[in-house]
Design a protein around this motif. Sequence first.
Motif, short mmCIF file in Angstrom:
data_model
loop_
_atom_site.label_atom_id
_atom_site.label_comp_id
_atom_site.label_asym_id
_atom_site.label_seq_id
_atom_site.Cartn_x
_atom_site.Cartn_y
_atom_site.Cartn_z
N ALA A 50 14.33 -36.37 31.01
CA ALA A 50 14.71 -35.36 30.02
C ALA A 50 13.53 -34.48 29.64
O ALA A 50 13.65 -33.26 29.51
CB ALA A 50 15.29 -36.03 28.77
N GLU A 100 12.72 -32.01 32.52
CA GLU A 100 13.73 -30.96 32.66
C GLU A 100 13.65 -29.96 31.51
O GLU A 100 13.73 -28.74 31.72
CB GLU A 100 15.13 -31.59 32.71
CG GLU A 100 15.38 -32.49 33.89
CD GLU A 100 15.56 -31.73 35.20
OE1 GLU A 100 15.54 -30.49 35.20
OE2 GLU A 100 15.72 -32.40 36.24
N SER A 101 13.47 -30.45 30.29
CA SER A 101 13.37 -29.56 29.14
C SER A 101 12.14 -28.67 29.24
O SER A 101 12.18 -27.48 28.89
CB SER A 101 13.33 -30.37 27.84
OG SER A 101 14.52 -31.11 27.69
N GLU A 128 17.94 -26.21 33.83
CA GLU A 128 16.97 -27.26 33.49
C GLU A 128 17.20 -27.77 32.07
O GLU A 128 17.14 -28.98 31.80
CB GLU A 128 15.54 -26.73 33.65
CG GLU A 128 15.19 -26.18 35.02
CD GLU A 128 15.03 -27.25 36.09
OE1 GLU A 128 15.29 -28.43 35.80
OE2 GLU A 128 14.65 -26.91 37.22
N ASP A 129 17.45 -26.86 31.13
CA ASP A 129 17.78 -27.27 29.76
C ASP A 129 19.01 -28.18 29.75
O ASP A 129 19.06 -29.18 29.03
CB ASP A 129 18.05 -26.04 28.89
CG ASP A 129 16.78 -25.38 28.39
OD1 ASP A 129 15.74 -26.07 28.29
OD2 ASP A 129 16.82 -24.17 28.10
N GLY A 151 18.17 -31.66 30.83
CA GLY A 151 17.52 -32.39 29.74
C GLY A 151 18.54 -32.92 28.74
O GLY A 151 18.45 -34.07 28.29
N ASN A 196 19.50 -36.92 27.77
CA ASN A 196 19.51 -37.37 26.38
C ASN A 196 20.89 -37.90 25.98
O ASN A 196 21.01 -38.86 25.21
CB ASN A 196 19.08 -36.24 25.45
CG ASN A 196 17.57 -36.06 25.43
OD1 ASN A 196 16.82 -37.03 25.42
ND2 ASN A 196 17.11 -34.82 25.44
#
Length: 262
Positions: free
Chosen positions: A26, A29-30, A61-62, A65, A69
């Motif tokens: 996560a 990616e974030s 990508e967001d 993430g 999560n």
Amino acid sequence: MLSVKTLFQEILDNDESFRLFCSIAAGGESQGGWENGRIAALAPVSQRALVPKIARHGADEDKHGRIFNALLRKRGLRPADVPHETNYTMLLERYGIGLAHEQLNGDEPLTEQDIITYLAHSRVTEQRASEQMAMLRKHFAHHPDLGRAVKLISNDEDNHLAYCHEELLRLARSGHGRSIQRILRECALTEIRVYRDVSLAVMGHMGRILGWSRARAAVLAAGIHGVYAYERLVGWRRMVSLAPPERRDALGGPPVPAPEYA
């Protein structure tokens, strides 16, 4: 018998190792989402046509993430602190790969050369991401918790890789071929070293959580070093080749929304 599938199954079955795995994923990616967002905001006038694709890359990508999560929340787990030695994105920047956060935090527009650097860096790292997700998809596409996430993220990573190929080929045709090849080679040789170091660090943490024996830890470490030796010798070449992708204009549309995972 020790295999990729049994290794990951062990990590997924334990709450603490699963928590660390998802937290590392996560965070990376974030971070990638933020970087792409800043690159889209600072793109030079000459590359404004790329902005929607860069923004789409960042949105994907967001989304990844958020998915990792959500997988944590589904098991009632909170994100873990990510050990710095497992932070792939941070370590790549430390070794001078990609665009520095100091530059992305500023207001100065990027140059065309900066965009080439971004795309070359992405081409190398998306190769790794695409391969890793293909491996997880092969073994866990039908996993009750991870399956949908793996399939969605794997498809996105393949799109990202296709986009990098397509845009770098476009820039090569406009006269940047030598620069692109130089940057790709530098990125690939650094990435394989960082990937080795991060893999060793992650397996070290997983081993302590899962109570692996010294013998088992040594076998896994030897395997990681073996992969690095192969990549240092010839494997890095797969990261620097450019070919017209089967998926054309892979990031030309709106982001695909993520289904709810928790």
